[in-house]
Design a protein around this motif. Structure first.
Motif: not given
Length: 319
Positions: A147-172
């Motif tokens: 019903v509508a579209q939103y053009n999400q702008q690219p995030y600057p480097a400091k707003a991006l995730p710095v920890i990523t995973y593909d299938e799974g990870m754990q945080i303690h």
């Protein structure tokens, strides 16, 4: 809760107040237009807080539901809504004993769940997400809500995730094991379910919408098959007492999630049969394959193109 904006009201305002069905990149709305259509008062927004377990809260505001873990190690949140309400989110966290945000997990890349990164990241919050979600945030792109579209702008480097995973990870963290898992492309190509083992709670982001029919971002790799698989895999990790936090709508239980999966399966079967019979998308929509579920999820015509997106994802699979 009055602060919860349902998908139904969103779509009604988008389709009636704006009177559009965006089809092209140039039709994309600005955030201010979307906020108006969604009924979001960004300046006057109130954040409501629900304690769901010891050390675990859910915040409702203008965007996706936020889970908050508070304890001796600090504050971890799941999703962060929009920059305009971050100060109110932090104030709500402070009221229940937290201070700032140490970690933010994004369940996916969409603006109403991750745009707060633009404030939190530069302020020192460590951001975590699936690798495909990070790619989406870095690249930006069109969020086609039919019903509508939103053009999400690219995030600057400091707003991006710095920890990523593909299938799974754990945080303690805070005496808790917090599992992050991706089972398949579902709502998007990079969704995360967050499992709080100690509190027996799961946050599914927009893979599970408890405020109406879900939005499947087919243009971002989502599919009806993936939605079902993701929910089924999550259910295998739950118990009868698991607290279920949806991307939108009230906190609920496993029984509600199971009914949601059953609805998705039924609609998939019906749309598949109509496609096999040679029906066009318009004919499939006119056939009302969700009719017997509308009492629970609201009129399909008030959704973010649910049947449209189911038809599109199934057609892509068969082509």
């Amino acid at each position: 809760m009055k602060a919860i904006t349902t998908i139904l009201s969103v779509c009604y305002l988008l389709s009636m107040s704006l009177g559009i069905q965006a089809k092209h990149h140039e039709d994309a709305l600005e955030l201010e237009q979307l906020a108006q259509a969604f009924g979001w008062d960004l300046e006057g927004a109130e954040i409501e807080t629900q304690k769901v377990a010891e050390g675990l809260y859910v915040l409702f505001g203008v965007g996706g539901n936020i889970a908050v873990s508070i304890g001796k190690d600090g504050v971890l949140i799941v999703d962060d809504q929009l920059p305009q309400v971050i100060d109110k989110i932090e104030a709500a966290i402070a009221k229940v004993g937290g201070e700032g945000v140490d970690y933010a997990v994004n369940t996916h890349w969409h603006f109403d769940h991750a745009e707060g990164n633009n404030v939190l990241g530069p302020n020192g919050t460590t951001i975590i997400a699936h690798s495909n979600a990070r790619a989406g945030m870095a690249k930006g792109g069109l969020v086609n809500m039919v019903v509508a579209q939103y053009n999400q702008q690219p995030y600057p480097a400091k707003a991006l995730p710095v920890i990523t995973y593909d299938e799974g990870m754990q945080i303690h963290f805070n005496g808790n094991q917090i599992d992050l898992k991706n089972f398949s492309p579902a709502h998007t190509s990079g969704d995360t379910v967050v499992i709080f083992k100690e509190q027996n709670a799961v946050h599914l982001g927009d893979v599970f919408n408890n405020a109406g029919y879900p939005f499947i971002d087919v243009d971002s790799g989502g599919s009806i098959d993936g939605m079902i698989q993701f929910c089924e895999e999550t259910l295998q990790l739950t118990t009868m007492d698991t607290i279920v936090i949806p991307g939108h709508g009230p906190v609920t239980d496993v029984a509600t999630l199971r009914r949601y999966v059953s609805m998705l399966q039924s609609v998939r079967t019906r749309v598949t049969d109509l496609i096999d019979a040679g029906k066009t998308m318009e004919q499939v929509i006119e056939a009302k394959p969700t009719a017997d579920f509308d009492e629970v999820y609201g009129p399909e015509s008030s959704s973010l193109g649910f049947v449209n997106r189911v038809y599109t994802s199934l057609s892509q699979k068969s082509s």
